[in-house]
Design a protein around this motif. Structure first.
Motif: not given
Length: 423
Positions: A60-87
């Motif tokens: 347990r001491s070997a893993s203490a002090g390690a950096l937390p895992d990085p986080k990945l976030r994916v955001e998709l904006e305007d999935i209908t392109k202003m209503g021009e296509q289906n989601p």
């Protein structure tokens, strides 16, 4: 073909010989205290569990002090392109796709303190494992000393029983010749009966000790143990000085070592708590996809604002109190073990002196008294009660001698438990 047969015969011999070798080894268990300690070190499940816990704390001491895992976030904006296509969830077909990667960064020094706390806690777990083994070894040594006392007492009782049988025959002859009263023969028979009853009690005590020792070394309660052959040699008096042993106890006692590790861990935990006055950070970047290409990038910086000062002050006071408690606990343990050391040293010296007095003075005097009483009884100068009393004096002296030896071994085991090592 002959080589094949020889190989098969050798394999069978090895297969059959392994259980036989183990059986022969099992027959030697109990002949010496070292055999019991070696078996317990390998087989005792409680000690094994403490060792595994200490090993887990080390990992347990070997893993203490390690950096937390990085986080990945994916955001998709305007999935209908202003209503021009289906989601849709296709990054190349939405208005914009953002891929955000964030990494949390604690304040400077926090990771090192976390690692040090975990390392010290692992040392404390090792100290607990050592303390558990020292206690187990002490119980085994004390049990073996008691078993030796019972075994030697049983042997002594059988010798006295044989002697009493001869005295009973002498009294019968003297009674038949009109030289002694019938009560002499009756007293001899009563004494013989009492000794036989004592042998039954000694056998029961031996069986109980066998069950206790088998429990300590993780064997079935009714597993056979070899008769104890010898006691360990006591260290010379020069090695049993209180001042020198007290210094060794302060530096090597497993309980004190564990408490010292807890004190240092509490100090690091306090320092870590004070570090919480400063903010933690998070940094990241985010490429943004439009269509099938990435044309924009974002860089991010985030930090928490430590404005809840009342809660932080409470946690700081808590860490200070925990540190004071750890120090007080260590002081209490030191007082306890040093007091036990003084008591055990005094009792060991008393047992050694008692054995010396019995061996050099009391036992020779009792033997001379018995020989004189026996000769006088055969000549009709003393009665049978005087002879029995002389015989009891020899027996009591020998029993006292064996008991003093066993008591010294028990006290030696206590001292070694406090030291955490053998003298």
């Amino acid at each position: 073909m002959q080589l094949t047969l020889r190989a098969c015969a050798l394999a069978v011999a090895l297969t059959l010989g392994a259980p036989l070798a183990n059986a022969l080894d099992d027959q030697k268990i109990g002949a010496s205290v070292e055999s019991l300690l070696e078996f317990a070190r390998e087989r005792n499940p409680e000690y094994a569990s403490m060792r595994y816990e200490a090993e887990a704390a080390g990992e347990r001491s070997a893993s203490a002090g390690a950096l937390p895992d990085p986080k990945l976030r994916v955001e998709l904006e305007d999935i209908t392109k202003m209503g021009e296509q289906n989601p849709t969830l296709s990054p190349s077909r939405v208005g914009q796709a953002k891929y955000q990667i964030m990494q949390e960064l604690p304040w400077f020094g926090k990771r090192d303190l976390q690692r040090e706390v975990a390392t010290l806690e692992a040392e404390g777990a090792k100290g607990k494992a050592y303390a558990m083994w020292a206690d187990l070894a002490s119980r085994i040594k004390a049990g073996y000393a008691q078993l030796y006392y019972i075994h030697e007492n049983e042997r002594l009782t059988k010798e006295i029983l044989d002697l009493m049988s001869r005295l009973e025959r002498v009294s019968q002859v003297r009674y038949a010749g009109g030289l002694a009263a019938q009560s002499d023969a009756i007293r001899a028979q009563v004494e013989l009966t009492n000794m036989k009853n004592e042998l039954v009690m000694l056998d029961n005590e031996k069986r109980m000790l066998h069950a206790r020792l088998n429990m300590l070394i993780a064997r079935p309660p009714n597993a056979p143990l070899a008769d104890p052959e010898r006691l360990r040699q006591l260290p010379p008096p020069a090695h049993l000085e209180y001042a020198a042993l007290a210094d060794r106890v302060r530096g090597r006692n497993p309980r004190l070592s564990s408490d010292d590790a807890r004190v240092r861990a509490a100090e690091k935990s306090r320092d870590l708590t004070y570090k919480n006055r400063y903010p933690d950070f998070a940094v990241g970047f985010a490429p943004m996809q439009s269509g099938k290409s990435v044309k924009e990038w974002e860089v991010m910086f985030e930090m928490n604002i430590p404005i809840q000062q009342s809660s932080r002050r409470a946690m700081e006071r808590e860490s200070e109190a925990m540190l004071s408690a750890a120090r007080a606990r260590k002081d209490a343990t030191a007082n306890e073990v040093l007091s036990e050391l003084a008591e055990s040293l005094s009792a060991l010296e008393a047992a050694r002196r008692t054995e010396s007095i019995i061996t050099n003075s009391l036992l020779p005097q009792a033997e001379l008294t018995y020989k004189s009483a026996l000769a006088s009884y055969e000549n009709g100068k003393v009665d049978f009660a005087t002879l029995l009393d002389a015989q009891r004096q020899i027996r009591q002296a020998r029993q006292g001698q064996i008991k003093a030896q066993a008591d010294a071994q028990t006290r030696l085991a206590e001292i070694e438990r406090l030291l955490g090592e053998e003298l």
